[in-house]
Design a protein around this motif. Structure first.
Motif, PDB file in Angstrom:
ATOM      1  N   THR A  18       0.818  -1.225   0.000  1.00 31.33           N
ATOM      2  CA  THR A  18       0.000   0.000   0.000  1.00 31.33           C
ATOM      3  C   THR A  18       0.845   1.265   0.000  1.00 31.33           C
ATOM      4  N   GLY A  22      -0.427   6.772  -4.683  1.00 33.55           N
ATOM      5  CA  GLY A  22      -1.744   6.589  -5.276  1.00 33.55           C
ATOM      6  C   GLY A  22      -2.526   5.396  -4.773  1.00 33.55           C
ATOM      7  N   VAL A  23      -1.861   4.423  -4.116  1.00 32.99           N
ATOM      8  CA  VAL A  23      -2.575   3.212  -3.688  1.00 32.99           C
ATOM      9  C   VAL A  23      -3.584   3.539  -2.587  1.00 32.99           C
ATOM     10  N   ASP A  25      -5.200   6.285  -2.104  1.00 30.67           N
ATOM     11  CA  ASP A  25      -6.357   6.940  -2.731  1.00 30.67           C
ATOM     12  C   ASP A  25      -7.292   5.906  -3.357  1.00 30.67           C
ATOM     13  N   GLU A  26      -6.715   4.909  -4.002  1.00 30.64           N
ATOM     14  CA  GLU A  26      -7.527   3.851  -4.605  1.00 30.64           C
ATOM     15  C   GLU A  26      -8.234   3.018  -3.542  1.00 30.64           C
ATOM     16  N   ARG A  29     -11.188   4.974  -2.258  1.00 35.18           N
ATOM     17  CA  ARG A  29     -12.272   4.960  -3.256  1.00 35.18           C
ATOM     18  C   ARG A  29     -12.959   3.599  -3.297  1.00 35.18           C
ATOM     19  N   ALA A  30     -12.190   2.542  -3.065  1.00 37.05           N
ATOM     20  CA  ALA A  30     -12.753   1.189  -3.089  1.00 37.05           C
ATOM     21  C   ALA A  30     -13.608   0.899  -1.862  1.00 37.05           C
ATOM     22  N   VAL A 325      -6.091  -3.453  -3.907  1.00 39.19           N
ATOM     23  CA  VAL A 325      -7.323  -2.725  -4.228  1.00 39.19           C
ATOM     24  C   VAL A 325      -8.430  -3.695  -4.617  1.00 39.19           C
ATOM     25  N   LYS A 326      -8.105  -4.710  -5.410  1.00 39.99           N
ATOM     26  CA  LYS A 326      -9.105  -5.709  -5.787  1.00 39.99           C
ATOM     27  C   LYS A 326      -9.640  -6.443  -4.554  1.00 39.99           C
ATOM     28  N   GLU A 329     -12.199  -4.179  -3.039  1.00 38.92           N
ATOM     29  CA  GLU A 329     -13.389  -4.162  -3.897  1.00 38.92           C
ATOM     30  C   GLU A 329     -14.197  -5.442  -3.726  1.00 38.92           C
TER      31      GLU A 329
END
Length: 488
Positions: A18, A22-23, A25-26, A29-30, A325-326, A329
């Motif tokens: 992580t 940018g990770v 932030d992702e 968002r996830a 991130v996946k 999600e």
């Protein structure tokens, strides 16, 4: 039509996976609500940098994200081998040496970090290493040397964990290092402090005292991962703000067969005592290396959600996995899917009758009305988050929007199921003015529509902790105006 919101919260562990730009932030968002800093790994300065990055990313995302500091606790480990690892054969003798100056290990022996181990074991005990992958039977104890027989073939490498089947190790929960770390995480400004391997209420009380002495108002999290903790479960839950079902070491100590039932018991006990509860460990473990979870993992997460857990946790999946991130999600999808599959049906016959506080009574009244007259949302004006916590203990059909001016309170509420914290400064506003402003805020965010009925809770003194004593039934009029329907 207003989009359905996920009620169960997601806790993600930070680590090397992580850290790239940018990770975070992702991840936010996830759907990450709280991040975990694991102080068993890395150095405190590195974790402090991660905490600063979290605050910055959360501000960019406009999200309320809590930070949990997980203390290492008295994790018992074997020491290092001269060759890094050994191959052990069933039936062979293998000694554990409780001496700080024990030589580097080999196929016949290895040192252990807990020097009091010889006093806690006896002939016939089973010791479990590397999460139970290697098992040893204690034959006898000779001073600082524990003589064991290897029960299964396997490879044993440096610094693997050690547990005693059935529990019974006497070491306390807070090591001197833990006490030092509490001072450090207080300086960092974390929102939650997790106590590893707690045994009883006093372990939690001691951690709370140290945290408060260093100026931290963090919520205290008890990690249930020892047999002794199960024996003292009620008192530990009572002494905690948040309870974590830490299934790794708990499963090793008590055995896999007992774990599902105990998970449900811990969740029930936590909810019954108005505590927030996290379910953790290997929830989507296959996603460390794969972009999708197994069906068994999907069912595991969904069952925890249906059982009523407030939050589900990702460990290596986000800290060191290939698809952080996946993984978030996937967790969000599973939680939302599980929440859709069952209807909330609060059993008020089982609800407590001896409510000691007005805000508890208001929370119960709000839940009763939600069940019987149908409302779109519950809006709670809260200083510390106490009212929101009581509201979240009853699994309502309506989301709880918790308005608070305190950053720390909002971040602690980020762990509560059904609760969505919103920044709002009520100072100088009368309750009716606050209600109008809150309705306008939710209407502008498209969380409420014209004609929606809501329940609004507040106190006569808006800036006083624990002062919620009023419940109003309101309806959203034209352009978000609040129209009164009734007051309690």
């Amino acid at each position: 039509m207003i989009e359905r919101q996920r009620r169960t919260k997601i806790l993600a562990t930070l680590g090397p996976a992580t850290d790239p730009p940018g990770v975070l932030d992702e991840l936010f968002r996830a759907g990450v609500n709280v991040v975990r800093l694991n102080f068993s790994h890395g150095d405190p300065s590195g974790q402090a940098r991660r905490a600063a990055a979290v605050r910055a990313a959360a501000q960019r995302a406009g999200a309320e994200v809590g930070i949990l500091a997980d203390l290492p606790g008295p994790k018992i480990r074997i020491e290092r081998f001269a060759e890094g690892k050994v191959v052990l054969k069933a039936g062979a003798r293998f000694d554990l040496v409780a001496n700080a100056n024990a030589p580097a290990g080999d196929v016949s022996q290895v040192g252990v970090s807990y020097l009091g181990l010889p006093g806690d074991v006896t002939h016939g005990d089973t010791l479990l290493l590397d999460d139970g992958l290697m098992q040893l039977r204690v034959e006898q104890v000779e001073g600082e040397r524990i003589i064991t027989t290897v029960l299964n073939d396997g490879v044993l490498s440096d610094r693997k964990g050690l547990n005693k089947l059935g529990g019974g190790l006497s070491l306390g929960a807070l090591t001197e290092r833990d006490k030092e770390l509490i001072a450090i995480v207080a300086e960092i400004g974390v929102d939650f402090i997790a106590v590893s391997f707690c045994r009883n209420a006093e372990d939690m009380n001691e951690a709370r005292r140290i945290a408060r002495e260093h100026g931290s108002d963090a919520a205290l999290v008890s990690k249930i991962e020892r047999t002794e903790a199960i024996e003292n479960l009620a008192e530990i839950v009572e002494a905690s703000d948040v309870v974590m079902v830490a299934r790794g070491d708990l499963g090793v100590e008590i055995g896999d067969a007992e774990l599902p039932g105990l998970q449900k018991k811990i969740i029930r006990e936590s909810l019954a005592r108005n505590r927030v509860v996290i379910t953790a460990t290997q929830m989507l473990q296959s996603m460390v290396d794969n972009p999708i979870p197994t069906r068994a993992e999907v069912l595991d997460v969904a069952n925890a959600v249906i059982d009523g857990t407030d939050a589900v946790m990702l460990s290596a999946e986000t800290a060191a996995g290939s698809y952080p991130v996946k993984a978030v999600e996937a967790m969000a999808r599973i939680c939302l899917g599980a929440e859709k599959q069952f209807e909330t049906d609060t059993d008020f016959e089982k609800a407590p009758r001896d409510l000691a506080r007005a805000d508890q009574a208001i929370a119960m009244a709000a839940m009763f009305l939600t069940e019987h007259i149908g409302v779109r949302a519950i809006v709670a004006m809260t200083e510390s988050g106490g009212t929101a916590r009581y509201l979240s203990r009853f699994r309502a059909r309506a989301p709880v929007y918790a308005f608070s001016r305190h950053d720390g309170a909002r971040r602690r509420m980020a762990m509560m199921r059904d609760v969505f914290p919103i920044a709002f400064d009520s100072r100088g506003l009368a309750p009716r003015e606050a209600a109008r402003e809150a309705m306008r805020c939710l209407y502008d965010r498209k969380l409420l529509s014209e004609g929606d009925r809501i329940i609004f809770t507040s106190g006569d003194h808006m800036e006083k902790h624990g002062a919620t004593n009023t419940l109003r039934l309101l309806q959203i009029g034209m352009q978000g105006q609040a129209e009164g329907l009734g007051e309690l």
